[in-house]
Scaffold this motif. Sequence first.
Motif, short mmCIF file in Angstrom:
data_model
loop_
_atom_site.label_atom_id
_atom_site.label_comp_id
_atom_site.label_asym_id
_atom_site.label_seq_id
_atom_site.Cartn_x
_atom_site.Cartn_y
_atom_site.Cartn_z
N THR A 150 0.74 -1.23 0.02
CA THR A 150 -0.07 0.04 0.01
C THR A 150 0.87 1.26 -0.17
O THR A 150 0.66 2.28 -0.77
CB THR A 150 -0.93 0.01 1.34
N ARG A 151 1.99 1.22 0.89
CA ARG A 151 2.73 2.56 0.91
C ARG A 151 3.62 2.81 -0.30
O ARG A 151 3.69 3.66 -0.71
CB ARG A 151 3.78 2.40 2.23
N ALA A 152 3.91 1.55 -0.97
CA ALA A 152 4.75 1.80 -2.39
C ALA A 152 3.62 2.49 -3.36
O ALA A 152 4.35 3.24 -4.05
CB ALA A 152 5.44 0.63 -2.58
N VAL A 153 2.57 1.63 -3.63
CA VAL A 153 1.74 2.08 -4.84
C VAL A 153 1.11 3.33 -4.50
O VAL A 153 1.17 4.29 -5.40
CB VAL A 153 0.59 1.12 -4.72
N GLU A 154 0.86 3.79 -3.16
CA GLU A 154 0.39 5.34 -2.98
C GLU A 154 1.67 6.24 -3.22
O GLU A 154 1.31 7.43 -3.91
CB GLU A 154 -0.21 5.23 -1.58
N ALA A 155 2.88 5.91 -2.91
CA ALA A 155 3.69 6.79 -3.21
C ALA A 155 4.01 7.08 -4.50
O ALA A 155 4.37 8.04 -5.12
CB ALA A 155 5.11 6.13 -2.57
N LEU A 156 3.77 6.04 -5.56
CA LEU A 156 4.07 6.19 -6.92
C LEU A 156 3.05 7.11 -7.33
O LEU A 156 3.33 7.87 -8.31
CB LEU A 156 4.09 4.63 -7.44
N VAL A 157 1.62 6.95 -6.93
CA VAL A 157 0.45 7.78 -7.45
C VAL A 157 0.69 9.17 -7.00
O VAL A 157 0.54 9.92 -7.63
CB VAL A 157 -1.10 7.23 -7.10
N ASP A 158 1.10 9.31 -5.90
CA ASP A 158 1.36 10.47 -5.04
C ASP A 158 2.24 11.50 -5.78
O ASP A 158 2.15 12.56 -6.03
CB ASP A 158 1.28 10.48 -3.68
N ARG A 159 3.58 10.79 -6.08
CA ARG A 159 4.66 11.37 -6.78
C ARG A 159 4.26 11.73 -8.09
O ARG A 159 4.49 13.04 -8.41
CB ARG A 159 5.67 10.50 -6.74
N ALA A 160 3.54 10.97 -8.94
CA ALA A 160 3.06 11.35 -10.29
C ALA A 160 2.12 12.63 -10.22
O ALA A 160 1.92 13.28 -11.08
CB ALA A 160 2.54 10.23 -11.11
N GLN A 161 1.07 12.63 -9.10
CA GLN A 161 0.30 13.81 -9.22
C GLN A 161 0.94 14.73 -8.63
O GLN A 161 0.54 15.99 -9.31
CB GLN A 161 -0.80 13.41 -8.07
N ALA A 162 1.90 14.74 -7.84
CA ALA A 162 2.69 16.19 -7.44
C ALA A 162 3.52 16.71 -8.45
O ALA A 162 3.74 17.96 -8.39
CB ALA A 162 3.75 15.68 -5.97
N ALA A 163 3.72 15.51 -9.47
CA ALA A 163 4.46 16.15 -10.42
C ALA A 163 3.67 16.83 -11.60
O ALA A 163 4.18 17.43 -12.58
CB ALA A 163 5.57 15.14 -10.96
N GLY A 164 2.60 16.75 -11.29
CA GLY A 164 1.45 17.20 -12.46
C GLY A 164 1.41 16.41 -13.59
O GLY A 164 0.60 16.80 -14.60
N GLN A 165 1.57 15.17 -13.24
CA GLN A 165 1.80 14.13 -14.58
C GLN A 165 0.14 13.25 -14.55
O GLN A 165 0.10 12.57 -15.38
CB GLN A 165 3.03 13.30 -14.60
#
Length: 231
Positions: A150-165
């Motif tokens: 859960t932590r790893a997948v949420e981190a992937l999604v959060d990082r892409a959203q924070a980058a505006g992608q």
Amino acid sequence: MRSPDRTAYGSWERSAIVDSVAVKARPSRMRADASRNRERIVTAAREALVEHGPDMPLDEIARRAGVGNATLYRNFADRRDLIRTVTLSVMDRVAARAEGLLDEEPDAFEALRHFTHQAADERVGALCSLLSGAFDRDEPELLAVRDRLTRAVEALVDRAQAAGQVRPDVGAGDLMLALSQLTRPLPGTACVDIDHFVHRHLQVFLDGLRAPAASVLPGSAATLEALRRPS
């Protein structure tokens, strides 16, 4: 007094050493063979679970793994034990892939894209049927690997959203739900060779995640916690 035959003694000593090494090597080879057999069984079970769900025939799993039924039961006490092991294996491998991409891929969307396709190759779609009550889902080992994933997948999604992608109205649950649905054969079909279509459709899905969004999604973003709640 006759001196010892050092040639004969040396020959015996070398023979004893060779025999000792062989005795030590045999258990090592046996352990390696047993480990390979176990891994083959888990891989075959993962494939069968995707196709048939938790009621997959155990004889078929042994056949796919290239082992006898006795070997399967020597490694796994029963169906529940096998399903539990497959579940832990899938979740652990998928979590490791997500963590690796977080560390190694600087482009946030590329990390998410690679993870999605790699998770499909791990047959993550089997998890829904695996977690359908065949065993205690709250046991510590399962909770630990689930939280890690859960932590790893949420981190992937959060990082892409924070980058505006990635569009902001989706969550990690949306990603995992799509993976689950797209990596299982259609009901009532014998479509077992679906890899080509899976990756094609996953790429369409990934294109739909990109920001800016081309439409407004109904409902709210799915979280992994929400997916785990009983309906």
